[in-house]
Design an enzyme around this catalytic site. Structure first.
Site, mmCIF file in Angstrom:
data_model
loop_
_atom_site.group_PDB
_atom_site.id
_atom_site.type_symbol
_atom_site.label_atom_id
_atom_site.label_comp_id
_atom_site.label_asym_id
_atom_site.label_seq_id
_atom_site.Cartn_x
_atom_site.Cartn_y
_atom_site.Cartn_z
ATOM 1 N N SER A 141 3.365 -15.001 -9.487
ATOM 2 C CA SER A 141 4.140 -13.567 -10.315
ATOM 3 C C SER A 141 5.374 -13.419 -9.448
ATOM 4 O O SER A 141 5.493 -13.832 -8.178
ATOM 5 C CB SER A 141 3.134 -12.150 -9.733
ATOM 6 O OG SER A 141 3.949 -11.190 -10.071
ATOM 7 N N TYR A 154 -2.846 -6.837 -5.018
ATOM 8 C CA TYR A 154 -2.075 -7.974 -5.848
ATOM 9 C C TYR A 154 -0.985 -8.552 -5.237
ATOM 10 O O TYR A 154 -1.063 -9.907 -5.314
ATOM 11 C CB TYR A 154 -1.548 -7.125 -6.969
ATOM 12 C CG TYR A 154 -0.786 -8.028 -8.260
ATOM 13 C CD1 TYR A 154 -1.972 -8.480 -9.192
ATOM 14 C CD2 TYR A 154 0.157 -8.122 -8.313
ATOM 15 C CE1 TYR A 154 -1.525 -9.272 -10.133
ATOM 16 C CE2 TYR A 154 0.953 -9.092 -9.126
ATOM 17 C CZ TYR A 154 0.139 -9.595 -10.080
ATOM 18 O OH TYR A 154 0.493 -10.357 -11.154
#
Length: 259
Positions: A141, A154
């Protein structure tokens, strides 16, 4: 007509989180590229239906469980006799300040998004190396490169995934096994669509304003990515043409990190 020899020569891919969003787009693209594809997801009726409709091998597994990671690799290699491509895509998000972050959620997120990619690559390693053109693709990401508040687990997992990618690349090079990470900005997946709706309600603004003023504010290109955009990059990364690309962190970030 497809012969047994042609089937045996077809490369095989395992895509985790492969029945929705980015994972599904990657699975479909690899299938269209001529690979045989297995998709891993939680064993739910809707996930099985997606896999069946697309003629994928479905592997039901909970990546927070070590035993399920090994069983998943065994299921694919048992069905196809080989494994050439591993796409670590599965994950989920939870938004909370560090002080309020649930500890069990932290544990689950790190296991699914960091420990499971390690375990799957460990269990698949001999098959990937035997391929001669083994490929590991870790879907990270933009948050593997930068941080945002309220996403501590995350972001920690995705940052760790970059380190794992680079180590995989160094250890796999002699066997022709490459490992690369793809780092997209926000992609219009069902998860992101729900986040947009939630933020619109909590902020009292329109969903279009959430996209432009919140999600795309740091980006140069003011448009959400589509899953097929990530799949197109993954297609190249796993192809024989990408034999010289390994240990790369590939930003598909709409210019987010250009500043």
């Amino acid at each position: 007509m497809t012969t047994d020899r042609q089937i045996s020569d077809q490369r095989v891919a395992l895509v985790t989180g492969g029945t929705s969003g980015i994972g599904l787009a990657i699975a479909q693209r690899l299938r269209d590229d001529g690979l045989r594809v297995a998709v891993l997801d939680l064993d739910r009726e809707e996930a099985r239906a997606v896999a069946n409709d697309a003629a994928f091998l479905f592997v039901g597994a909970d990546l927070s469980r070590r035993a399920d990671c090994r069983a998943a690799v065994d299921a694919v290699t048992g069905a196809f006799g080989r494994l050439d491509v591993l796409v670590n895509n599965a994950g989920f998000q939870h938004i909370d300040p560090i002080v309020d972050f649930p500890e069990d959620t932290w544990d689950a997120m790190l296991h699914v998004m960091l420990t499971a990619p390690f375990l799957l690559s460990k269990y698949a390693w001999a098959h990937l190396a035997a391929s001669g053109q083994g490929r590991i693709v870790n879907v990270a990401s933009i948050h593997a490169q930068v941080a945002s508040p309220f996403k501590s687990a995350y972001i920690s997992a995705k940052h760790g995934l970059i380190g794992l990618t680079r180590t995989q690349a160094l250890e796999g090079a002699d066997a022709g096994l490459t490992a690369n990470a793809i780092c997209p900005a926000y992609v219009r997946t069902p998860l992101v669509t729900r986040q947009i709706a939630d933020q619109a309600r909590t902020r009292g603004i329109s969903e279009a304003d959430v996209e432009q003023q919140v999600m795309l504010e740091p980006a140069a290109i003011k448009r959400l990515l589509d899953p097929v955009d990530v799949a197109a990059l993954a297609s190249y990364v796993v192809s024989p043409a990408a034999w010289g690309m390994t240990g790369a962190v590939l930003d598909l970030d709409l210019g987010w990190t250009a500043r």
